[in-house]
Design a protein around this motif. Structure first.
Motif, PDB file in Angstrom:
ATOM      1  N   ASN A 170     -58.620  -7.291  -2.113  1.00  0.00           N
ATOM      2  CA  ASN A 170     -57.351  -7.031  -1.423  1.00  0.00           C
ATOM      3  C   ASN A 170     -56.521  -7.780  -2.614  1.00  0.00           C
ATOM      4  OD1 ASN A 170     -58.253  -6.508   1.473  1.00  0.00           O
ATOM      5  ND2 ASN A 170     -57.982  -4.434   0.301  1.00  0.00           N
ATOM      6  N   LEU A 171     -56.827  -8.865  -2.395  1.00  0.00           N
ATOM      7  CA  LEU A 171     -55.745 -10.301  -2.335  1.00  0.00           C
ATOM      8  C   LEU A 171     -56.115  -9.594  -4.555  1.00  0.00           C
ATOM      9  CD1 LEU A 171     -56.617 -13.618  -0.905  1.00  0.00           C
ATOM     10  CD2 LEU A 171     -54.201 -11.816  -1.698  1.00  0.00           C
ATOM     11  N   ASN A 172     -57.406  -9.693  -4.505  1.00  0.00           N
ATOM     12  CA  ASN A 172     -57.570  -9.439  -6.412  1.00  0.00           C
ATOM     13  C   ASN A 172     -56.822  -7.825  -6.740  1.00  0.00           C
ATOM     14  OD1 ASN A 172     -58.828 -10.386  -8.897  1.00  0.00           O
ATOM     15  ND2 ASN A 172     -60.100  -8.909  -8.288  1.00  0.00           N
ATOM     16  N   ASN A 173     -57.664  -7.203  -6.305  1.00  0.00           N
ATOM     17  CA  ASN A 173     -56.679  -5.601  -6.762  1.00  0.00           C
ATOM     18  C   ASN A 173     -55.860  -4.796  -5.636  1.00  0.00           C
ATOM     19  OD1 ASN A 173     -57.433  -2.673  -7.618  1.00  0.00           O
ATOM     20  ND2 ASN A 173     -59.563  -3.445  -7.621  1.00  0.00           N
ATOM     21  N   SER A 174     -54.861  -4.026  -6.506  1.00  0.00           N
ATOM     22  CA  SER A 174     -53.242  -3.968  -5.064  1.00  0.00           C
ATOM     23  C   SER A 174     -54.476  -2.435  -4.713  1.00  0.00           C
ATOM     24  CB  SER A 174     -52.597  -3.237  -5.970  1.00  0.00           C
ATOM     25  OG  SER A 174     -52.759  -3.174  -7.036  1.00  0.00           O
ATOM     26  N   THR A 175     -55.475  -1.497  -4.966  1.00  0.00           N
ATOM     27  CA  THR A 175     -55.972  -1.032  -4.817  1.00  0.00           C
ATOM     28  C   THR A 175     -57.127  -0.755  -4.288  1.00  0.00           C
ATOM     29  OG1 THR A 175     -57.286  -0.463  -7.223  1.00  0.00           O
ATOM     30  CG2 THR A 175     -55.085   0.205  -7.492  1.00  0.00           C
ATOM     31  N   ALA A 176     -56.947  -1.741  -4.132  1.00  0.00           N
ATOM     32  CA  ALA A 176     -58.652  -1.563  -3.504  1.00  0.00           C
ATOM     33  C   ALA A 176     -58.665  -1.573  -1.538  1.00  0.00           C
ATOM     34  CB  ALA A 176     -59.684  -2.990  -3.121  1.00  0.00           C
ATOM     35  N   PRO A 177     -59.836  -0.366  -1.387  1.00  0.00           N
ATOM     36  CA  PRO A 177     -59.122   0.109   0.045  1.00  0.00           C
ATOM     37  C   PRO A 177     -58.943  -1.837   1.449  1.00  0.00           C
ATOM     38  CG  PRO A 177     -61.319  -0.150  -0.600  1.00  0.00           C
ATOM     39  CD  PRO A 177     -60.585  -0.562  -1.616  1.00  0.00           C
ATOM     40  N   TYR A 178     -58.487  -0.402   2.218  1.00  0.00           N
ATOM     41  CA  TYR A 178     -58.434  -1.977   3.237  1.00  0.00           C
ATOM     42  C   TYR A 178     -59.124  -1.083   4.788  1.00  0.00           C
ATOM     43  CZ  TYR A 178     -54.057  -3.159   1.237  1.00  0.00           C
ATOM     44  OH  TYR A 178     -53.028  -4.150   0.596  1.00  0.00           O
ATOM     45  N   ASN A 179     -59.892  -2.581   5.501  1.00  0.00           N
ATOM     46  CA  ASN A 179     -60.124  -1.794   6.853  1.00  0.00           C
ATOM     47  C   ASN A 179     -59.085  -2.586   7.719  1.00  0.00           C
ATOM     48  OD1 ASN A 179     -62.853  -1.421   5.405  1.00  0.00           O
ATOM     49  ND2 ASN A 179     -63.192  -3.087   4.792  1.00  0.00           N
TER      50      ASN A 179
END
Length: 412
Positions: free
Chosen positions: A57-66
């Motif tokens: 999530n730090l590296n990719n703003s589109t990465a999904p969250y848990n």
């Protein structure tokens, strides 16, 4: 010859070299408190609640969250503007300092929350310092694999910093913030221009918008095989020619220059010759947009895993290249590969050449290509400006954070 060890007026010699009088050398753990994130297991993850910040999530703003829907200790909460340091990750990608911008969240393990001790260090300056010393921190990192590393808290704590007084820290951050603003504005402009260009491509290449002077002329869809033919000339005589590779974004590039090492075979007699003004695409990977146009060399070589083809005079190659690199056609390749029953895999010429392309007159094709080239050039100019801003900031930052350039305050 000047003696580099002689005393410099207004400076003192330290373990970090020459720094200004009034500055101090101090260990990072004396000015920054590091709080490790909370360990989460997959069974802790929920579909609602506060997002859990993981390295991706730090590296990719589109990465999904848990998510996590239960209270945690206050120290694990993160707010917009907090400084985070990923102490495990890939060098130059996910490892290092970031400013969090996405609201309240919960910190996962493998990431430190950075809390400056404000008697010594301002919040903004702590972020600058971590960026400045990151290479030194990485050099002490422990590697799991080739570039995947982690750093121990002890390694961070013992890092030495050159530290100016608070008033000078504030001035330094204010100056560098102006460069950050210019960089952010340029990045936003590039995003806007790319979005505009994407719209232009859709309108012009699909015939939704016709150019002035051409509106009454006919434009019809034609299959690629009606204006192009496959070329399968092999390098049977083992000519010494440049070997090319095809990239997703840059098209055909010299393989040695791009990869920095030889990745192709010693035996080049099976390689295909791609002559000037020919197209080539990665037969098994065209769905990623790996198609290029050879306009630099009279002849070059390309892997036998590529398909090579040449057009006739009814097509402007620049126009066709933009068509074939557009998002619409990349989606077309994906669909055809998914539906292919060819056991050899990939999108071979027989199927590729059935794809239809809108062909107005050659004159209109050239005019469209010219407009899109000009639009691309605007993006490139802004990208060059962005690179210049980033380089200038890096140079200025180096001089400000070492005291080579001093800023006047009431204290110096």
């Amino acid at each position: 010859m000047k003696n580099n060890n002689q005393h410099k007026t207004g400076f003192k010699h330290t373990a970090l070299g020459w720094i200004p009088d009034g500055w101090s050398v101090i260990k990072l753990d004396k000015v920054i408190k590091l709080i490790n994130g909370r360990p989460f297991k997959p069974e802790d993850w929920k579909e609602v609640g506060l997002p859990i910040i993981r390295i991706q999530n730090l590296n990719n703003s589109t990465a999904p969250y848990n998510y996590y829907d239960q209270p945690v200790q206050e120290k694990y909460y993160v707010e917009t503007g907090d400084i985070l340091f990923a102490w495990s990750g890939t060098k130059g990608v996910s490892f290092g300092a970031r400013v969090w911008t996405n609201g309240k969240a919960i910190l996962n393990q493998h990431i430190f929350k950075v809390i400056p001790i404000e008697t010594f260090l301002t919040k903004n300056y702590s972020y600058l310092v971590l960026n400045k010393v990151q290479n030194a921190i990485e050099s002490n990192a422990h590697g799991f694999k080739s570039s995947f590393v982690h750093v121990k808290k002890f390694d961070l704590d013992k890092t030495l910093l050159p530290l100016p007084p608070i008033p000078e820290q504030l001035k330094i951050t204010n100056i560098l913030n102006t460069w950050d603003d210019a960089i952010a504005r340029t990045q936003e402009l590039i995003t806007q221009l790319k979005q505009r260009n994407k719209g232009l491509i859709t309108l012009l290449l699909n015939g939704k918008k016709r150019l002035k002077g051409f509106k009454s002329a006919k434009a019809a869809y034609s299959s690629i095989h009606s204006f192009a033919k496959e070329v399968s000339d092999k390098n049977a005589s083992d000519k010494e020619l440049v070997v090319l590779s095809c990239t997703k974004y840059d098209g055909l590039v010299p393989s040695l220059e791009y990869f920095g090492r030889k990745i192709y075979s010693d035996d080049l007699t099976t390689y295909k010759i791609v002559s000037k003004n020919c197209f080539a695409y990665a037969t098994n990977h065209i769905e990623e947009g790996s198609i290029g146009y050879q306009a630099k060399y009279e002849a070059a070589l390309i892997s036998p895993m590529y398909t090579v083809f040449k057009t006739n005079d009814s097509v402007d190659d620049e126009y066709l290249y933009k068509v074939l690199k557009s998002h619409h056609y990349i989606h077309e390749y994906q669909k055809r590969m998914e539906g292919s029953i060819d056991r050899r895999g990939g999108l071979r010429w027989d199927e590729f050449s059935k794809i239809k392309v809108l062909l107005p007159s050659v004159e209109e094709q050239r005019a469209i290509a010219g407009i899109l080239n000009k639009a691309d050039e605007e993006v490139k100019l802004q990208q060059q400006q962005l690179a210049a801003f980033q380089l200038q900031k890096k140079g200025l930052m180096q001089k400000l954070l070492t005291g080579e350039i001093r800023l006047k305050t009431d204290h110096n």
